[in-house]
Scaffold this motif. Sequence first.
Motif, mmCIF file in Angstrom:
data_model
loop_
_atom_site.group_PDB
_atom_site.id
_atom_site.type_symbol
_atom_site.label_atom_id
_atom_site.label_comp_id
_atom_site.label_asym_id
_atom_site.label_seq_id
_atom_site.Cartn_x
_atom_site.Cartn_y
_atom_site.Cartn_z
ATOM 1 N N CYS A 27 -6.789 -2.033 1.854
ATOM 2 C CA CYS A 27 -6.097 -1.481 3.017
ATOM 3 C C CYS A 27 -7.140 -0.807 3.908
ATOM 4 C CB CYS A 27 -5.056 -0.454 2.571
ATOM 5 S SG CYS A 27 -4.500 0.592 3.940
ATOM 6 N N GLU A 56 -6.848 1.344 6.141
ATOM 7 C CA GLU A 56 -6.560 2.758 6.372
ATOM 8 C C GLU A 56 -6.915 3.590 5.134
ATOM 9 O OE1 GLU A 56 -4.744 3.470 9.380
ATOM 10 O OE2 GLU A 56 -4.494 5.613 9.048
ATOM 11 N N HIS A 57 -6.564 3.081 3.964
ATOM 12 C CA HIS A 57 -6.715 3.876 2.742
ATOM 13 C C HIS A 57 -7.846 3.435 1.827
ATOM 14 C CE1 HIS A 57 -2.650 4.870 4.101
ATOM 15 N NE2 HIS A 57 -3.008 6.068 3.696
ATOM 16 N N GLY A 95 -0.094 4.278 0.151
ATOM 17 C CA GLY A 95 -0.597 5.197 1.179
ATOM 18 C C GLY A 95 0.107 4.971 2.508
ATOM 19 N N CYS A 96 0.225 3.721 2.902
ATOM 20 C CA CYS A 96 0.886 3.366 4.165
ATOM 21 C C CYS A 96 2.397 3.276 3.997
ATOM 22 C CB CYS A 96 0.421 2.011 4.672
ATOM 23 S SG CYS A 96 -1.308 1.871 5.077
ATOM 24 N N CYS A 115 0.857 -1.190 0.000
ATOM 25 C CA CYS A 115 0.000 0.000 0.000
ATOM 26 C C CYS A 115 0.887 1.231 0.000
ATOM 27 C CB CYS A 115 -0.931 0.027 1.211
ATOM 28 S SG CYS A 115 -1.860 1.586 1.275
#
Length: 471
Positions: free
Chosen positions: A143, A145-146, A128-129, A126
């Motif tokens: 993911c 989170e994203h 983003g992470c 990911c």
Amino acid sequence: MTKKFYITTAIPYVNAEPHIGFSLEIVQTDTIARYHRFLGEDVYFLTGSDENALKNVQAAEEQGILVKKLVDKNSDKFYQLKDALNLSFDDFIRTTEKRHIEGAQALWKACKKEDIYKKKYKGLYCVGCEVFLTEKDLVDGKCPEHKNKPEVVEEENYFFRLSKYQDWLEKLITTNELKIIPRTRKNEVLAFIRQGLEDLSISRTRERAHGWGIPVPGDPNQIIYVWFDALANYITALDWQHKGKLYQKYWPADVHVIGKGITRFHAIYWPAMLKSAGIPLPKTEFVHGYITVEGEKISKSLGNVIDPFDLVKKYGTDPIRYYLLREIPAYGDGDFSIQRFKEVYNANLANGLGNLVARVAKLCEKSSSNFKATKSQIYPQVKQSLNKFLFDEALSFVWKEISVCDRVIDREKPWELSNKKLKTVLEKLVKEIRQISYNLQPFLPETAEKIEKQVKGPKIKSEKPLFPRLK
Ligand SMILES: [Zn+2]
């Protein structure tokens, strides 16, 4: 010898300008730094910017500008928070600086030889992470989170033998040798460790990194994983790589202040890396929650990103600091809304603190008495709360003291008193206001200074309101 105190924020990605979320973290850190200076300690406060992330490359590509240009521009914006939020940091490290590049490479080389090895790997990444996720991390294949599908990446990378440190890490955290505050975060970290730790990929191919980042020492076709590089900032800024004076004086870190999304990196990867390199470990990690805006997660697509510079321009620095420290629960998530901000401002700053100071100053001016200097102390309750990073609890205690003063005024009706009695009541109130402003120094430094000046004595006069009411 003076006690030293080294505190850091996490270094944010600079793919965009700062928003209210990082403002929370840096204001909390600033408050703790000021509090320890206040206790007479020798404090070093570090912040900076994480510039080697793939996210930065992607943001630059989207905007059609050079990565260097993007990170220069945004990193500068983060630096400008210093004035906007009245921050007292001592250094600001950028991970594209030479000192950091050298230091991150030195850290790589300092790790035990047997802890770093090369292997072919296929995983879900990911961006983003900036992390490889495992199947069990995903929610509906995305993911959590994203909320996007991670990329499938297959390549040869260097790995760090994290699995070897599992038992050691579990003990480190259980025994509080590395303290994680609050307890809920500590429990999450322990649960993660007990699931079993896999070795960690710590490099990317130059190609996948788009040629951006810090090359692996001796293997320029590989770029150091951005987290390995970013975490190193806490020592490279102290010139660990040359065993510099700052390093000798301030390391290990007394507190790393971080957001709940990156606990794993700070409480698992970072101590393992340091252990491998034979470097002493940080002592405490304080983990704050997230801020939502008007009840929604902050996101560019929702268009609810709040610019801290705009807020400060409109309402001033200390009201923003106050809201972040008092209204966002220190150990959990909180919300920012303009309506709530105005309510809190009017109730606690304009009415509570501002009104008390104005009322008492006016009475003092009328009485034309002289007021002797008094000695202020930090409230034990504020101390206890700040030692646990409970900013909200500390401020709520101070505001209790403010309402005690208000009650004294309502009860004694000083405007009806004879001169002598009036002076006794006012002396008590002035002493308490000085005490309140003294205790507010770490939280609202500018306001504390203004009040201190106004009620210093011997003559106390009316001034314009500290916090004009908002409509
Ligand atoms: Zn993600």
